[in-house]
Design a protein around this motif. Structure first.
Motif, PDB file in Angstrom:
ATOM      1  N   ASP A 129      40.168  43.209  67.330  1.00 55.69           N
ATOM      2  CA  ASP A 129      39.883  44.213  66.317  1.00 55.69           C
ATOM      3  C   ASP A 129      38.980  44.113  64.932  1.00 55.69           C
ATOM      4  O   ASP A 129      38.688  45.615  64.877  1.00 55.69           O
ATOM      5  N   SER A 130      38.631  43.681  63.920  1.00 59.91           N
ATOM      6  CA  SER A 130      38.355  43.324  62.867  1.00 59.91           C
ATOM      7  C   SER A 130      37.272  42.216  62.773  1.00 59.91           C
ATOM      8  O   SER A 130      37.173  40.799  63.893  1.00 59.91           O
ATOM      9  N   VAL A 131      36.760  41.889  62.081  1.00 59.03           N
ATOM     10  CA  VAL A 131      35.606  40.578  61.433  1.00 59.03           C
ATOM     11  C   VAL A 131      35.841  41.272  60.131  1.00 59.03           C
ATOM     12  O   VAL A 131      35.524  42.191  59.701  1.00 59.03           O
ATOM     13  N   CYS A 132      36.228  39.665  59.153  1.00 59.75           N
ATOM     14  CA  CYS A 132      35.817  39.516  57.510  1.00 59.75           C
ATOM     15  C   CYS A 132      34.927  38.998  57.696  1.00 59.75           C
ATOM     16  O   CYS A 132      34.557  38.423  58.226  1.00 59.75           O
ATOM     17  N   MET A 133      34.392  40.074  56.030  1.00 59.06           N
ATOM     18  CA  MET A 133      33.129  39.102  55.512  1.00 59.06           C
ATOM     19  C   MET A 133      33.091  38.298  54.471  1.00 59.06           C
ATOM     20  O   MET A 133      33.210  39.098  53.342  1.00 59.06           O
ATOM     21  N   GLU A 134      33.574  37.023  55.241  1.00 59.57           N
ATOM     22  CA  GLU A 134      34.730  36.470  53.668  1.00 59.57           C
ATOM     23  C   GLU A 134      33.211  35.506  52.816  1.00 59.57           C
ATOM     24  O   GLU A 134      32.415  35.470  52.698  1.00 59.57           O
ATOM     25  N   GLY A 135      33.571  35.998  51.322  1.00 57.25           N
ATOM     26  CA  GLY A 135      32.833  35.718  50.639  1.00 57.25           C
ATOM     27  C   GLY A 135      31.203  36.829  50.215  1.00 57.25           C
ATOM     28  O   GLY A 135      30.977  36.337  49.896  1.00 57.25           O
ATOM     29  N   PHE A 136      31.748  37.861  50.837  1.00 54.80           N
ATOM     30  CA  PHE A 136      30.479  38.984  50.580  1.00 54.80           C
ATOM     31  C   PHE A 136      30.999  40.192  49.661  1.00 54.80           C
ATOM     32  O   PHE A 136      32.153  40.888  49.816  1.00 54.80           O
ATOM     33  N   ARG A 137      30.122  40.862  49.348  1.00 58.46           N
ATOM     34  CA  ARG A 137      30.824  42.177  48.585  1.00 58.46           C
ATOM     35  C   ARG A 137      29.427  43.092  49.270  1.00 58.46           C
ATOM     36  O   ARG A 137      28.662  43.077  49.131  1.00 58.46           O
ATOM     37  N   TYR A 138      30.291  44.356  49.133  1.00 59.42           N
ATOM     38  CA  TYR A 138      29.354  45.678  49.776  1.00 59.42           C
ATOM     39  C   TYR A 138      29.690  46.738  48.573  1.00 59.42           C
ATOM     40  O   TYR A 138      31.322  46.443  48.031  1.00 59.42           O
ATOM     41  N   GLU A 164      34.955  43.100  48.030  1.00 63.75           N
ATOM     42  CA  GLU A 164      34.678  42.029  48.218  1.00 63.75           C
ATOM     43  C   GLU A 164      35.355  41.297  49.586  1.00 63.75           C
ATOM     44  O   GLU A 164      36.405  41.590  49.699  1.00 63.75           O
ATOM     45  N   SER A 165      34.491  40.802  50.646  1.00 61.11           N
ATOM     46  CA  SER A 165      35.492  40.708  51.906  1.00 61.11           C
ATOM     47  C   SER A 165      35.244  40.977  52.679  1.00 61.11           C
ATOM     48  O   SER A 165      36.895  41.061  52.927  1.00 61.11           O
ATOM     49  N   PRO A 166      35.679  42.378  52.805  1.00 59.94           N
ATOM     50  CA  PRO A 166      35.555  43.476  53.577  1.00 59.94           C
ATOM     51  C   PRO A 166      36.242  43.056  54.973  1.00 59.94           C
ATOM     52  O   PRO A 166      35.289  42.338  55.321  1.00 59.94           O
ATOM     53  N   GLU A 167      37.002  43.596  55.359  1.00 58.76           N
ATOM     54  CA  GLU A 167      37.327  44.221  56.569  1.00 58.76           C
ATOM     55  C   GLU A 167      36.940  44.752  57.550  1.00 58.76           C
ATOM     56  O   GLU A 167      37.201  46.025  57.416  1.00 58.76           O
ATOM     57  N   PHE A 168      35.497  44.850  58.520  1.00 56.17           N
ATOM     58  CA  PHE A 168      35.653  45.869  59.439  1.00 56.17           C
ATOM     59  C   PHE A 168      36.584  46.017  60.731  1.00 56.17           C
ATOM     60  O   PHE A 168      36.161  44.967  61.289  1.00 56.17           O
ATOM     61  N   GLU A 169      37.212  47.372  61.135  1.00 59.10           N
ATOM     62  CA  GLU A 169      37.689  47.122  62.241  1.00 59.10           C
ATOM     63  C   GLU A 169      36.593  47.859  63.056  1.00 59.10           C
ATOM     64  O   GLU A 169      35.968  48.639  62.934  1.00 59.10           O
ATOM     65  N   ARG A 170      36.615  47.657  64.429  1.00 58.20           N
ATOM     66  CA  ARG A 170      36.442  47.980  65.438  1.00 58.20           C
ATOM     67  C   ARG A 170      36.816  49.742  64.993  1.00 58.20           C
ATOM     68  O   ARG A 170      37.894  49.963  65.448  1.00 58.20           O
ATOM     69  N   PRO A 171      35.144  50.550  65.678  1.00 59.20           N
ATOM     70  CA  PRO A 171      35.872  52.257  65.573  1.00 59.20           C
ATOM     71  C   PRO A 171      36.480  52.191  66.899  1.00 59.20           C
ATOM     72  O   PRO A 171      36.829  51.676  67.729  1.00 59.20           O
ATOM     73  N   SER A 208      36.723  32.833  44.208  1.00 57.27           N
ATOM     74  CA  SER A 208      35.231  32.524  43.412  1.00 57.27           C
ATOM     75  C   SER A 208      34.568  31.809  44.995  1.00 57.27           C
ATOM     76  O   SER A 208      35.252  31.000  45.743  1.00 57.27           O
ATOM     77  N   TYR A 209      33.880  32.534  45.463  1.00 58.23           N
ATOM     78  CA  TYR A 209      32.739  32.165  45.943  1.00 58.23           C
ATOM     79  C   TYR A 209      31.134  31.707  45.537  1.00 58.23           C
ATOM     80  O   TYR A 209      30.634  32.365  44.686  1.00 58.23           O
ATOM     81  N   GLY A 210      30.928  30.503  46.424  1.00 58.63           N
ATOM     82  CA  GLY A 210      29.730  30.332  46.132  1.00 58.63           C
ATOM     83  C   GLY A 210      28.480  30.255  47.735  1.00 58.63           C
ATOM     84  O   GLY A 210      28.716  30.597  48.786  1.00 58.63           O
ATOM     85  N   SER A 211      27.421  29.108  47.707  1.00 60.38           N
ATOM     86  CA  SER A 211      26.512  28.894  48.221  1.00 60.38           C
ATOM     87  C   SER A 211      26.202  27.767  48.428  1.00 60.38           C
ATOM     88  O   SER A 211      26.272  27.593  47.649  1.00 60.38           O
ATOM     89  N   ASP A 212      25.514  27.228  49.539  1.00 58.61           N
ATOM     90  CA  ASP A 212      24.266  25.893  49.368  1.00 58.61           C
ATOM     91  C   ASP A 212      23.303  25.583  48.895  1.00 58.61           C
ATOM     92  O   ASP A 212      22.325  25.016  48.356  1.00 58.61           O
TER      93      ASP A 212
END
Length: 153
Positions: A104-113, A85-92, A34-38
């Motif tokens: 070609d992509s970036v992963c938003m690790e630890g985030f939820r959309y 959770e932790s979606p990967e966004f591809e460059r259009p 799971s993910y948390g923060s400081d």
């Protein structure tokens, strides 16, 4: 993230206003996956007597507002709202900027959309219009000027 109670549809009658966001901190992956923060928001938390959380995930402020709207205005419990959770966004595909070796992509690790079904039936994250248009302009690559700057410091 640290409130005892989750936001519930009946909270619409209990609150006149909502404060969103916190102080961005580091996203930390826990031993159980799971993910948390400081928790850099802890310094201001005492100012709020009645708090609610939207689950254990980090969220952008836009996503938190969207979840809150769904819970309060549509009386939908958090557990019933689809998310990724932790979606990967591809460059259009229509993005023609940047060198051929750009990421070609970036992963938003630890985030939820929040998610919805895409045209092919797959789950896709819901992004605000401004973020969608911004993705078309971004070049997801470490530029040479960033490398030079890093070497100097």
């Amino acid at each position: 993230m640290n409130a005892e109670e989750a936001l519930q549809p009946n909270d619409v009658a209990k609150f006149d206003a909502f404060v969103f966001g916190g102080i961005l901190g580091n996203v930390i992956e826990n031993e159980d996956g799971s993910y948390g923060s400081d928790d850099r928001t802890s310094e201001i938390r005492a100012a709020f007597k009645h708090r609610r959380h939207l689950g254990p995930w980090q969220m952008t402020t836009d996503s938190a507002m969207l979840y809150t709207q769904k819970v309060l205005e549509h009386a939908c419990p958090l557990a019933e709202i689809p998310g990724i959770e932790s979606p990967e966004f591809e460059r259009p595909r229509d993005c023609k900027r940047g060198p051929q070796d750009a990421s070609d992509s970036v992963c938003m690790e630890g985030f939820r959309y929040m998610a919805r079904r895409g045209p092919e039936g797959e789950w896709e994250p819901i992004l605000p219009d401004a973020a969608t248009s911004m993705r078309k302009r971004l070049i997801l690559v470490d530029h040479p000027f960033r490398e030079e700057r890093t070497r100097e410091h």
